[in-house]
Design a protein around this motif. Structure first.
Motif, PDB file in Angstrom:
ATOM      1  N   ASN A   1       0.811  -1.232   0.000  1.00 17.53           N
ATOM      2  CA  ASN A   1       0.000   0.000   0.000  1.00 17.53           C
ATOM      3  C   ASN A   1       0.839   1.275   0.000  1.00 17.53           C
ATOM      4  O   ASN A   1       0.372   2.341   0.420  1.00 17.53           O
ATOM      5  CB  ASN A   1      -0.973   0.033   1.200  1.00 17.53           C
ATOM      6  CG  ASN A   1      -2.080  -1.000   1.048  1.00 17.53           C
ATOM      7  OD1 ASN A   1      -2.354  -1.463  -0.057  1.00 17.53           O
ATOM      8  ND2 ASN A   1      -2.703  -1.371   2.147  1.00 17.53           N
ATOM      9  N   GLU A   2       2.090   1.192  -0.482  1.00 17.10           N
ATOM     10  CA  GLU A   2       2.946   2.375  -0.533  1.00 17.10           C
ATOM     11  C   GLU A   2       3.239   2.709  -1.999  1.00 17.10           C
ATOM     12  O   GLU A   2       3.424   1.799  -2.818  1.00 17.10           O
ATOM     13  CB  GLU A   2       4.261   2.108   0.201  1.00 17.10           C
ATOM     14  CG  GLU A   2       4.032   1.656   1.642  1.00 17.10           C
ATOM     15  CD  GLU A   2       4.787   2.486   2.660  1.00 17.10           C
ATOM     16  OE1 GLU A   2       5.925   2.859   2.363  1.00 17.10           O
ATOM     17  OE2 GLU A   2       4.233   2.729   3.747  1.00 17.10           O
ATOM     18  N   PRO A   3       3.328   3.990  -2.337  1.00 12.11           N
ATOM     19  CA  PRO A   3       3.589   4.356  -3.732  1.00 12.11           C
ATOM     20  C   PRO A   3       5.035   4.068  -4.119  1.00 12.11           C
ATOM     21  O   PRO A   3       5.897   3.943  -3.242  1.00 12.11           O
ATOM     22  CB  PRO A   3       3.340   5.868  -3.730  1.00 12.11           C
ATOM     23  CG  PRO A   3       3.639   6.300  -2.337  1.00 12.11           C
ATOM     24  CD  PRO A   3       3.260   5.157  -1.445  1.00 12.11           C
ATOM     25  N   LYS A   4       5.273   3.958  -5.426  1.00 10.26           N
ATOM     26  CA  LYS A   4       6.649   3.733  -5.898  1.00 10.26           C
ATOM     27  C   LYS A   4       6.881   4.547  -7.173  1.00 10.26           C
ATOM     28  O   LYS A   4       5.973   4.669  -8.007  1.00 10.26           O
ATOM     29  CB  LYS A   4       6.900   2.262  -6.271  1.00 10.26           C
ATOM     30  CG  LYS A   4       6.334   1.249  -5.300  1.00 10.26           C
ATOM     31  CD  LYS A   4       7.430   0.548  -4.503  1.00 10.26           C
ATOM     32  CE  LYS A   4       6.834  -0.400  -3.490  1.00 10.26           C
ATOM     33  NZ  LYS A   4       6.354   0.208  -2.270  1.00 10.26           N
ATOM     34  N   ILE A  19      12.277   5.037 -18.826  1.00 14.15           N
ATOM     35  CA  ILE A  19      10.854   4.835 -18.521  1.00 14.15           C
ATOM     36  C   ILE A  19      10.647   4.929 -17.006  1.00 14.15           C
ATOM     37  O   ILE A  19      11.306   4.220 -16.240  1.00 14.15           O
ATOM     38  CB  ILE A  19      10.370   3.462 -19.031  1.00 14.15           C
ATOM     39  CG1 ILE A  19      10.561   3.376 -20.552  1.00 14.15           C
ATOM     40  CG2 ILE A  19       8.900   3.248 -18.673  1.00 14.15           C
ATOM     41  CD1 ILE A  19      10.246   2.020 -21.132  1.00 14.15           C
ATOM     42  N   VAL A  20       9.758   5.796 -16.624  1.00 14.19           N
ATOM     43  CA  VAL A  20       9.524   6.023 -15.191  1.00 14.19           C
ATOM     44  C   VAL A  20       8.065   5.703 -14.885  1.00 14.19           C
ATOM     45  O   VAL A  20       7.157   6.317 -15.451  1.00 14.19           O
ATOM     46  CB  VAL A  20       9.788   7.506 -14.827  1.00 14.19           C
ATOM     47  CG1 VAL A  20       9.668   7.713 -13.322  1.00 14.19           C
ATOM     48  CG2 VAL A  20      11.146   7.954 -15.324  1.00 14.19           C
ATOM     49  N   SER A  21       7.858   4.744 -14.000  1.00 13.90           N
ATOM     50  CA  SER A  21       6.484   4.433 -13.611  1.00 13.90           C
ATOM     51  C   SER A  21       6.190   5.077 -12.253  1.00 13.90           C
ATOM     52  O   SER A  21       6.944   4.911 -11.295  1.00 13.90           O
ATOM     53  CB  SER A  21       6.330   2.907 -13.537  1.00 13.90           C
ATOM     54  OG  SER A  21       5.395   2.582 -12.546  1.00 13.90           O
ATOM     55  N   LYS A  63      15.412   2.096  -8.710  1.00 14.54           N
ATOM     56  CA  LYS A  63      16.018   2.153 -10.049  1.00 14.54           C
ATOM     57  C   LYS A  63      16.513   0.781 -10.449  1.00 14.54           C
ATOM     58  O   LYS A  63      17.069   0.055  -9.620  1.00 14.54           O
ATOM     59  CB  LYS A  63      17.193   3.128 -10.033  1.00 14.54           C
ATOM     60  CG  LYS A  63      16.788   4.565 -10.195  1.00 14.54           C
ATOM     61  CD  LYS A  63      18.021   5.424 -10.382  1.00 14.54           C
ATOM     62  CE  LYS A  63      17.643   6.810 -10.838  1.00 14.54           C
ATOM     63  NZ  LYS A  63      18.788   7.672 -11.047  1.00 14.54           N
ATOM     64  N   ASP A  64      16.344   0.456 -11.703  1.00 14.95           N
ATOM     65  CA  ASP A  64      16.876  -0.806 -12.257  1.00 14.95           C
ATOM     66  C   ASP A  64      18.390  -0.761 -12.308  1.00 14.95           C
ATOM     67  O   ASP A  64      18.953   0.245 -12.708  1.00 14.95           O
ATOM     68  CB  ASP A  64      16.389  -0.944 -13.707  1.00 14.95           C
ATOM     69  CG  ASP A  64      15.206  -1.862 -13.796  1.00 14.95           C
ATOM     70  OD1 ASP A  64      14.668  -2.193 -12.729  1.00 14.95           O
ATOM     71  OD2 ASP A  64      14.840  -2.218 -14.930  1.00 14.95           O
ATOM     72  N   GLY A  65      19.039  -1.834 -11.961  1.00 10.67           N
ATOM     73  CA  GLY A  65      20.471  -1.986 -12.199  1.00 10.67           C
ATOM     74  C   GLY A  65      21.377  -1.196 -11.313  1.00 10.67           C
ATOM     75  O   GLY A  65      21.139  -0.399 -10.519  1.00 10.67           O
TER      76      GLY A  65
END
Ligand SMILES: Cc1cc2nc3c(=O)[nH]c(=O)nc-3n(C[C@H](O)[C@H](O)[C@H](O)COP(=O)(O)OP(=O)(O)OC[C@H]3O[C@@H](n4cnc5c(N)ncnc54)[C@H](O)[C@@H]3O)c2cc1C
Length: 381
Positions: free
Chosen positions: A325-328, A335-337, A379-381
């Motif tokens: 229930n926390e935003p990310k 690409i940013v979600s 962040k990826d990677g």
């Protein structure tokens, strides 16, 4: 908006924003001066497919802290300070108030009020008695003997905000692709790509994916990039809009009740938003009789004036949520979600925007938002 020369536009980085609900519109308005922004949404611009359209738009960091982390409460308190400045940039005024929230319980439910108080993660509240309740909200049921006043909370008009954002974007000439269903978001070398109505484009420097629960459909495809979004779920909420010009409530009221805790948020012109159920389901049916009965009887018990209220709408929808229930903010290349705002979209939107601006400037690691909630951005990677 001042007209720009073609040369100026050539040097402004291009940003696609997928989803023109709450986050998409807020980001677009915040970025449109320094970037070439294009918005994409599957609806026709009326936001009726968004969670944002249904919300009560209470800005209640302390009240919400009974059921969320201290970090969300702190970010919400920061965002509450930022709202007036953000609203002042819009071309239309939006109803916004900061008169606090009132939490009430009938005598037999005082244990629930006590439990609620014990779960709050801050201490900016006052215990008030029946006389004090009558003083600040003279119209409420005289049987309330105790309550909690949370003086530093606010609210705004969600539909007024969505309209004002839309008007500001239109006046500024932001390109808005309507009825544009985005079906996949994929990385393609240096330039991100999105697929929309069978077309592929790769001309954007950044893509912000703000599709709320709509992003989950993409994650269910074979698209590896968006697999993390598969953890998204919808949490159903039902809400009733009433027109009750004779009811005098001046701030949002929450009723503690063992079976159906509700809130009543007074908006402008005698309109009240009564909500909301919270059901672990993505059921997209219209509201049920049970929910309508619970919401209406609870609101009638708070203020008898609701007996003659006109029912404007009974609606349902899903809040986009991750399992915690926390935003990310999930960053994968360009690409940013921005997702998982659950029941805190309005509460947190200004700080989510703040953190996205830091990301674009490369200053996200040292931002105040990161200091408060280090795991907000992944962040990826
Ligand atoms: C009943 C209810 C009450 C609430 N009350 C509050 C409250 O009091 N306070 C608070 O802070 N928050 C509240 N919320 C939560 C808040 O509304 C959400 O957190 C917020 O709207 C999430 O914003 P978003 O932009 O991520 O998603 P949304 O607002 O849902 O917007 C997503 C947009 O993406 C578009 N879209 C989806 N899929 C696609 C696709 N494939 N292609 C193109 N476009 C797409 C949709 O049409 C929509 O416009 C409430 C929510 C509900 C349901």
């Amino acid at each position: 908006m001042t007209s720009r020369s073609i040369n100026q536009d050539l040097i402004r980085p291009k940003i696609a924003i997928l989803g023109a609900g709450l986050m998409g519109r807020m980001l677009a308005v915040s970025l449109m001066e320094d970037y070439q922004v294009e918005l994409f949404d599957r609806d026709c611009g009326d936001a009726k497919q968004s969670a944002a359209y249904l919300a009560a738009a209470m800005l209640a960091p302390l009240a919400e802290s009974a059921d969320c982390s201290k970090e969300i409460m702190q970010l919400g308190a920061r965002a509450l300070q930022q709202w007036p400045d953000f609203l002042s940039k819009l071309t239309e005024p939006v109803f916004f108030q900061k008169k606090g929230s009132l939490v009430l319980a009938f005598e037999q439910d005082l244990g629930d009020l006590e439990l609620f108080k014990s779960r709050l993660k801050g201490d900016e509240y006052e215990l008030i008695n029946s006389l004090e309740i009558k003083e600040i909200e003279p119209g409420v049921n005289a049987r309330f003997n105790a309550g909690l006043l949370l003086p530093n909370e606010g609210q705004l008009d969600n539909r007024g905000l969505l309209l004002a954002l839309s008007k500001t974007l239109k006046d500024s000439g932001v390109v808005w692709h309507k009825q544009a269903q985005v079906t996949r978001v994929t990385p393609a070398g240096e330039s991100p790509m999105y697929h929309c109505e069978g077309h592929e484009f790769s001309q954007f420097d950044w893509i912000f994916d703000c599709r709320g629960l709509g992003a989950k459909e993409d994650a269910m495809s074979d698209n590896q990039v968006n697999k993390p979004l598969a953890q998204l779920r919808g949490v159903r909420g039902e809400v009733i809009r009433l027109h009750a010009p004779n009811v005098t409530l001046s701030r949002p009221v929450r009723l503690m009740h063992p079976r159906y805790p509700i809130y009543i948020a007074p908006k402008e012109a005698g309109v009240f938003v009564v909500g909301a159920t919270q059901i672990e389901s993505e059921d997209s049916r219209k509201p049920t009789v049970k929910s309508a009965l619970e919401l209406l009887s609870a609101c009638f018990s708070v203020h008898r004036g609701f007996a003659e209220a006109e029912i404007l709408a009974i609606e349902s929808g899903c809040r986009p949520a991750y399992w915690d229930n926390e935003p990310k903010i999930k960053v994968s290349g360009n690409i940013v979600s921005v997702n998982g705002l659950f029941r805190h979209g309005y509460l947190l939107a200004p700080v989510m925007v703040e953190q996205c601006l830091h990301l674009l400037k490369g200053t996200e690691k040292s931002s105040v938002v990161t200091k408060i909630m280090p795991l907000l951005m992944v962040k990826d990677g």
